[in-house]
Design a protein around this motif. Sequence first.
Motif, mmCIF file in Angstrom:
data_model
loop_
_atom_site.group_PDB
_atom_site.id
_atom_site.type_symbol
_atom_site.label_atom_id
_atom_site.label_comp_id
_atom_site.label_asym_id
_atom_site.label_seq_id
_atom_site.Cartn_x
_atom_site.Cartn_y
_atom_site.Cartn_z
ATOM 1 N N ALA A 64 0.845 -1.204 0.000
ATOM 2 C CA ALA A 64 0.000 0.000 0.000
ATOM 3 C C ALA A 64 0.874 1.246 0.000
ATOM 4 O O ALA A 64 2.048 1.205 0.375
ATOM 5 C CB ALA A 64 -0.926 -0.009 1.215
ATOM 6 N N ILE A 67 -10.597 -0.012 1.468
ATOM 7 C CA ILE A 67 -9.733 0.033 0.277
ATOM 8 C C ILE A 67 -10.337 1.021 -0.700
ATOM 9 O O ILE A 67 -11.431 0.794 -1.231
ATOM 10 C CB ILE A 67 -9.644 -1.360 -0.394
ATOM 11 N N GLU A 86 -1.420 -4.125 -6.180
ATOM 12 C CA GLU A 86 -1.496 -5.586 -6.096
ATOM 13 C C GLU A 86 -0.437 -6.185 -7.023
ATOM 14 O O GLU A 86 -0.257 -5.711 -8.153
ATOM 15 C CB GLU A 86 -2.896 -6.068 -6.514
ATOM 16 N N VAL A 118 -3.898 0.703 -2.875
ATOM 17 C CA VAL A 118 -3.055 -0.495 -2.767
ATOM 18 C C VAL A 118 -2.564 -0.919 -4.149
ATOM 19 O O VAL A 118 -3.312 -0.873 -5.127
ATOM 20 C CB VAL A 118 -3.854 -1.656 -2.115
ATOM 21 N N VAL A 139 -4.662 -7.799 -0.095
ATOM 22 C CA VAL A 139 -4.872 -6.369 -0.390
ATOM 23 C C VAL A 139 -5.322 -5.637 0.872
ATOM 24 O O VAL A 139 -4.799 -4.571 1.220
ATOM 25 C CB VAL A 139 -5.914 -6.199 -1.532
ATOM 26 N N GLU A 140 -6.266 -6.213 1.608
ATOM 27 C CA GLU A 140 -6.741 -5.569 2.847
ATOM 28 C C GLU A 140 -5.629 -5.517 3.901
ATOM 29 O O GLU A 140 -5.477 -4.522 4.612
ATOM 30 C CB GLU A 140 -7.949 -6.332 3.398
ATOM 31 N N LYS A 163 -7.479 3.442 1.786
ATOM 32 C CA LYS A 163 -6.110 3.290 1.272
ATOM 33 C C LYS A 163 -6.056 2.925 -0.211
ATOM 34 O O LYS A 163 -6.934 2.267 -0.754
ATOM 35 C CB LYS A 163 -5.413 2.180 2.049
ATOM 36 N N VAL A 206 -7.404 -0.240 -6.073
ATOM 37 C CA VAL A 206 -6.327 -1.224 -6.242
ATOM 38 C C VAL A 206 -5.765 -1.073 -7.653
ATOM 39 O O VAL A 206 -6.528 -0.997 -8.622
ATOM 40 C CB VAL A 206 -6.862 -2.670 -6.051
ATOM 41 N N ALA A 247 -3.115 -2.806 3.481
ATOM 42 C CA ALA A 247 -3.644 -1.459 3.758
ATOM 43 C C ALA A 247 -3.571 -1.105 5.238
ATOM 44 O O ALA A 247 -3.895 0.006 5.630
ATOM 45 C CB ALA A 247 -5.096 -1.373 3.281
#
Length: 301
Positions: A39, A269, A297, A295, A113-114, A293, A272, A117
């Motif tokens: 992130a 999020i 990936e 992010v 991904v979470e 946030k 992404v 963040a």
Amino acid sequence: MMRAVRLHPPGGIDTLSVDEIEVPEPGPGEALVRVHAAAITRDELDWPTDRLPAIVSYELSGVVDEVAGDVGDLAIGDEVFALTPFDRDGVAAEDAVVPAAFLAPKPHGLSHVESAAFPLAGLTAWQGLFVRGELQPNQRVLILGATGGVGHLATQLATWRGAHVVGTASAGATELAREFGAEQVLDPTAPFVGSIEPVDLVFDTVGGHALARSADVLREGGRLVAVAEEPPPEIAERVDTTYFVVEPDRQQLVELAKLANDGILRPAIDSVFPLKDARGAFERVMSSGKRGKVVIEVNHA
Ligand SMILES: NC(=O)c1ccc[n+]([C@@H]2O[C@H](COP(=O)([O-])OP(=O)(O)OC[C@H]3O[C@@H](n4cnc5c(N)ncnc54)[C@H](OP(=O)(O)O)[C@@H]3O)[C@@H](O)[C@H]2O)c1
């Protein structure tokens, strides 16, 4: 070889590129992590650095790929997340070397991904509210930027601690700030004095005029903790102010992961982006009106 997002001299978003570089090797006390998500933070390209080119992003979620011989408590295949030190290369890459002492088990209920963040914003919120701000149950806290990257986690953490949260959020984000726990939501440009009762703590993630005006709603003996910028001298002269830079802390990450696994803390999020569009990610993170946030990936072939 691996792909990495690097900032080149003289710095600034136009100097970002995705470069093919050698996979780094872990030294003593370190682990190589296969990065699944990294992130980013507004203004991070402006943070001082004397070591360009440098890989950007200082928070990741991934899987341990290799560990140095002296690291006993990590195994290949472990899912981990971390805030990584600012004085070395970041983690927006296919692989990253990280001091093993900073790697915590990834929250099992969250995706990569979470989880990516979480560390920088979550630790900033934790250290700002509880370590620097010494926030106690039933105290009142004003959180400037209650739906931003740091602010949305700070709002949830302060609520969990039993504090009464007043947040600022620009038009369109009021309801979201309430969902995170804010009891009262103010427009950041509206007058604070007269709109809210005095607060024990101001936690500033915005800076500028909002920061300057927030000092007027602190109760006698209250404290202002800031992370976006140092409070100006005219504020620091009349109220107790603290500006600090977040530090990696594995134990605090473990606490945050537990709250996430228990469903108490929920990272938002905003967006992404794939590694190859890191520039798009930085354009987004520098814009106003985000919800949580941004992010990057990392897809591994
Ligand atoms: N000292 C430290 O250790 C530390 C740690 C983490 C972050 N930071 C810094 O603290 C600040 C906040 O971080 P964050 O991740 O929470 O960022 P963010 O989500 O981009 O911003 C937080 C809030 O600031 C408002 N904002 C004001 N001016 C803005 C602008 N020019 N662009 C975008 N948003 C703006 C946004 O409100 P609206 O969307 O309603 O406009 C947002 O809710 C950043 O400057 C970051 O670099 C410092």
